[in-house]
Design a protein around this motif. Sequence first.
Motif, short mmCIF file in Angstrom:
data_model
loop_
_atom_site.label_atom_id
_atom_site.label_comp_id
_atom_site.label_asym_id
_atom_site.label_seq_id
_atom_site.Cartn_x
_atom_site.Cartn_y
_atom_site.Cartn_z
N LEU A 1 -0.03 -20.10 -12.16
CA LEU A 1 1.13 -19.44 -12.51
C LEU A 1 1.79 -19.92 -13.79
CD1 LEU A 1 3.16 -19.24 -9.11
CD2 LEU A 1 1.88 -17.27 -10.40
N SER A 2 1.60 -21.32 -14.05
CA SER A 2 2.11 -21.81 -15.48
C SER A 2 1.35 -21.26 -16.45
CB SER A 2 1.92 -23.52 -15.22
OG SER A 2 2.26 -23.82 -16.56
N ARG A 3 -0.01 -21.05 -16.28
CA ARG A 3 -0.79 -20.40 -17.26
C ARG A 3 -0.50 -19.04 -17.63
NH1 ARG A 3 -6.50 -22.43 -15.17
NH2 ARG A 3 -6.39 -24.69 -16.23
N LEU A 4 -0.04 -18.32 -16.61
CA LEU A 4 0.42 -16.87 -16.74
C LEU A 4 1.91 -16.79 -17.47
CD1 LEU A 4 -0.58 -15.31 -13.57
CD2 LEU A 4 -1.40 -14.83 -15.43
N GLU A 5 2.66 -17.72 -17.06
CA GLU A 5 3.98 -17.80 -17.92
C GLU A 5 3.58 -18.32 -19.33
OE1 GLU A 5 6.17 -20.97 -15.85
OE2 GLU A 5 6.67 -19.61 -14.21
N ASN A 6 2.84 -18.89 -19.61
CA ASN A 6 2.67 -19.28 -20.99
C ASN A 6 1.95 -17.99 -21.57
OD1 ASN A 6 3.52 -21.90 -21.28
ND2 ASN A 6 1.26 -22.69 -20.45
N LEU A 7 1.40 -17.37 -20.99
CA LEU A 7 0.64 -15.96 -21.45
C LEU A 7 1.66 -15.18 -21.78
CD1 LEU A 7 -2.22 -14.61 -22.23
CD2 LEU A 7 -2.01 -13.77 -19.72
N VAL A 8 2.74 -14.94 -20.70
CA VAL A 8 3.83 -14.14 -21.06
C VAL A 8 4.38 -14.41 -22.31
CG1 VAL A 8 6.08 -13.27 -20.10
CG2 VAL A 8 3.68 -13.24 -18.61
N GLU A 9 4.85 -15.74 -22.40
CA GLU A 9 5.47 -16.06 -23.61
C GLU A 9 4.64 -16.16 -25.05
OE1 GLU A 9 7.00 -19.92 -22.39
OE2 GLU A 9 8.50 -19.07 -20.90
N SER A 10 3.58 -15.71 -24.82
CA SER A 10 2.78 -15.70 -26.14
C SER A 10 3.02 -14.48 -26.84
CB SER A 10 1.27 -15.84 -25.88
OG SER A 10 0.80 -14.71 -25.13
N ASP A 11 3.61 -13.34 -25.98
CA ASP A 11 4.10 -12.02 -26.81
C ASP A 11 5.08 -12.52 -27.61
OD1 ASP A 11 5.79 -9.59 -26.99
OD2 ASP A 11 4.51 -8.76 -25.57
N THR A 12 5.25 -12.06 -28.74
CA THR A 12 6.53 -12.36 -29.79
C THR A 12 7.53 -11.71 -29.58
OG1 THR A 12 5.35 -10.61 -31.42
CG2 THR A 12 4.51 -12.86 -31.65
N SER B 1 11.48 -18.61 -21.31
CA SER B 1 12.31 -17.43 -20.62
C SER B 1 11.40 -16.94 -19.37
CB SER B 1 12.94 -16.52 -21.25
OG SER B 1 11.94 -15.39 -21.98
N ALA B 2 10.14 -17.14 -19.41
CA ALA B 2 9.38 -16.37 -18.35
C ALA B 2 9.08 -17.43 -17.10
CB ALA B 2 7.80 -16.25 -19.10
N VAL B 3 9.28 -16.56 -15.93
CA VAL B 3 9.29 -17.28 -14.95
C VAL B 3 8.34 -16.49 -13.89
CG1 VAL B 3 10.58 -18.29 -12.76
CG2 VAL B 3 11.38 -18.29 -14.95
N LEU B 4 7.42 -17.07 -13.09
CA LEU B 4 6.62 -16.38 -12.35
C LEU B 4 6.86 -16.96 -11.05
CD1 LEU B 4 5.25 -15.28 -15.30
CD2 LEU B 4 3.38 -14.74 -13.77
N THR B 5 7.00 -15.97 -10.00
CA THR B 5 7.25 -16.51 -8.64
C THR B 5 6.31 -15.74 -7.59
OG1 THR B 5 9.66 -16.95 -9.47
CG2 THR B 5 8.94 -16.69 -6.76
N ARG B 6 5.46 -16.56 -6.89
CA ARG B 6 4.81 -15.87 -5.76
C ARG B 6 5.72 -15.50 -4.69
NH1 ARG B 6 0.00 -19.05 -2.45
NH2 ARG B 6 -0.96 -17.12 -1.39
N LEU B 7 5.71 -14.24 -4.46
CA LEU B 7 6.78 -13.55 -3.28
C LEU B 7 6.10 -13.82 -2.06
CD1 LEU B 7 8.47 -10.62 -4.95
CD2 LEU B 7 9.20 -13.00 -4.98
#
Length: 111
Positions: free
Chosen positions: A67-78, A84-90
């Motif tokens: 999930l942390s890797r995915l947050e970093n991936l989301v934040e790689s979008d300029t 600001s990215a937060v991924l939560t397992r529902l």
Amino acid sequence: MTQSPQHKKYQDLLIINNDIALDGVGVPLGISDRASIAQDIQHLIRESGLLVALVGERQRDTWAINLSRLENLVESDTRIEPGSAVLTRLDKETILVRATTLEYQHLEFTL
């Protein structure tokens, strides 16, 4: 020169179930701005392969790392505000993605 309120900065075709969405007469549907950014990020996450790595994963530590890797991936979008990215397992099959865009405020979707 100022942009008109109708001007859309980011435009894309709407993709549903891995196919271009069409209106009633077969014309491709478009999306813009915040929705376009969200769709791009969804595709980026899916193409990363990290979601596949989580299928059947039971270890909480592995989930947290990915999930942390995915947050970093989301934040790689300029277009996304750094930090600001937060991924939560529902639940075992659903991840909630939240982030703040630089131009269109908050976006949120599930995977």
